[in-house]
Design a protein around this motif. Structure first.
Motif, mmCIF file in Angstrom:
data_model
loop_
_atom_site.group_PDB
_atom_site.id
_atom_site.type_symbol
_atom_site.label_atom_id
_atom_site.label_comp_id
_atom_site.label_asym_id
_atom_site.label_seq_id
_atom_site.Cartn_x
_atom_site.Cartn_y
_atom_site.Cartn_z
ATOM 1 N N ALA A 60 -3.441 2.901 -5.691
ATOM 2 C CA ALA A 60 -4.110 2.104 -4.662
ATOM 3 C C ALA A 60 -5.632 2.244 -4.722
ATOM 4 C CB ALA A 60 -3.600 2.499 -3.281
ATOM 5 N N ARG A 61 -6.141 3.231 -5.413
ATOM 6 C CA ARG A 61 -7.590 3.402 -5.567
ATOM 7 C C ARG A 61 -8.163 2.510 -6.662
ATOM 8 N NH1 ARG A 61 -6.243 9.202 -5.895
ATOM 9 N NH2 ARG A 61 -5.909 9.835 -3.746
ATOM 10 N N GLN A 62 -7.312 1.894 -7.448
ATOM 11 C CA GLN A 62 -7.756 1.029 -8.542
ATOM 12 C C GLN A 62 -8.148 -0.345 -8.008
ATOM 13 O OE1 GLN A 62 -4.686 0.712 -11.500
ATOM 14 N NE2 GLN A 62 -4.204 2.877 -11.411
ATOM 15 N N LYS A 63 -8.890 -1.068 -8.837
ATOM 16 C CA LYS A 63 -9.178 -2.447 -8.450
ATOM 17 C C LYS A 63 -7.933 -3.292 -8.738
ATOM 18 C CE LYS A 63 -11.424 -3.799 -12.741
ATOM 19 N NZ LYS A 63 -12.602 -4.376 -13.344
ATOM 20 N N PRO A 64 -7.799 -4.440 -8.084
ATOM 21 C CA PRO A 64 -6.608 -5.276 -8.271
ATOM 22 C C PRO A 64 -6.368 -5.611 -9.749
ATOM 23 C CG PRO A 64 -7.898 -6.074 -6.436
ATOM 24 C CD PRO A 64 -8.721 -5.012 -7.107
ATOM 25 N N VAL A 89 -4.082 -4.086 -1.818
ATOM 26 C CA VAL A 89 -5.260 -3.243 -1.561
ATOM 27 C C VAL A 89 -6.096 -3.771 -0.396
ATOM 28 C CG1 VAL A 89 -5.352 -2.326 -3.905
ATOM 29 C CG2 VAL A 89 -6.665 -4.375 -3.341
ATOM 30 N N GLU A 90 -5.762 -4.950 0.141
ATOM 31 C CA GLU A 90 -6.467 -5.467 1.313
ATOM 32 C C GLU A 90 -5.817 -5.011 2.613
ATOM 33 O OE1 GLU A 90 -6.716 -9.715 0.863
ATOM 34 O OE2 GLU A 90 -8.505 -9.558 -0.393
ATOM 35 N N THR A 91 -4.494 -4.830 2.596
ATOM 36 C CA THR A 91 -3.778 -4.461 3.821
ATOM 37 C C THR A 91 -3.150 -3.078 3.771
ATOM 38 O OG1 THR A 91 -1.641 -5.352 3.098
ATOM 39 C CG2 THR A 91 -3.176 -6.892 4.203
#
Length: 156
Positions: A60-64, A89-91
């Motif tokens: 979850a720390r990665q970019k999409p 990663v937005e919600t």
């Protein structure tokens, strides 16, 4: 003559054999959205995702990397076996089906092809391709899914 040409074109495309062409990433576009700081994944004790919380938190720390604003994360679950989850990663919402993918190097794929990935996906597409056995059963081949409404839906 036109009928013969039409039939020949259908056979070349695989239609005369009842086959449909494999889905492509461009068939399932996703808008790539810019996101701010990633939201921590929502992991509830007792859920399937809770048991893989370390892997999910790291991912979850990665970019999409999938379908615009999601991270598709995969980790080993044994020899030649993978489990995966999709993290918004937005919600912070985690989509986890608890399934596995295994056995991709069989008689169909006796050697590892160059650049082979058992799970193939794109940031600008909702399509994901799992190659191998799903949950250690069925056919050892590519399986095509579209991520729609928070679920992986089989396509083809």
């Amino acid at each position: 003559m036109r009928l013969v040409l039409l039939l020949a074109a259908l056979c070349v495309s695989g239609a005369c054999l009842g086959q449909t062409p494999a889905p492509t990433f461009s068939d399932y576009p996703a808008a790539v959205r810019r996101t701010g700081r990633p939201v921590a994944p929502k992991l509830l004790p007792g859920t399937a995702a809770w048991y893989f919380r370390t892997r999910i938190r790291e991912a979850a720390r990665q970019k999409p990397n999938f379908a615009g604003h999601y991270v598709l994360a995969a980790w080993g679950c044994g020899a030649e076996c993978l489990s995966s989850a999709i993290i918004d990663v937005e919600t912070g919402r985690v989509y986890f089906d608890g399934g596995s993918l295994c056995c991709w190097f069989s008689s169909r794929l006796p050697e590892k092809p160059e650049n082979f990935e058992p799970i193939d996906f794109r940031v600008n597409s909702q399509l994901v391709v799992f190659t191998g056995l799903l949950n250690e059963e069925g056919r050892n081949e590519p399986h095509y899914f579209a991520f729609e409404g928070g679920k992986l839906v089989a396509v083809r």
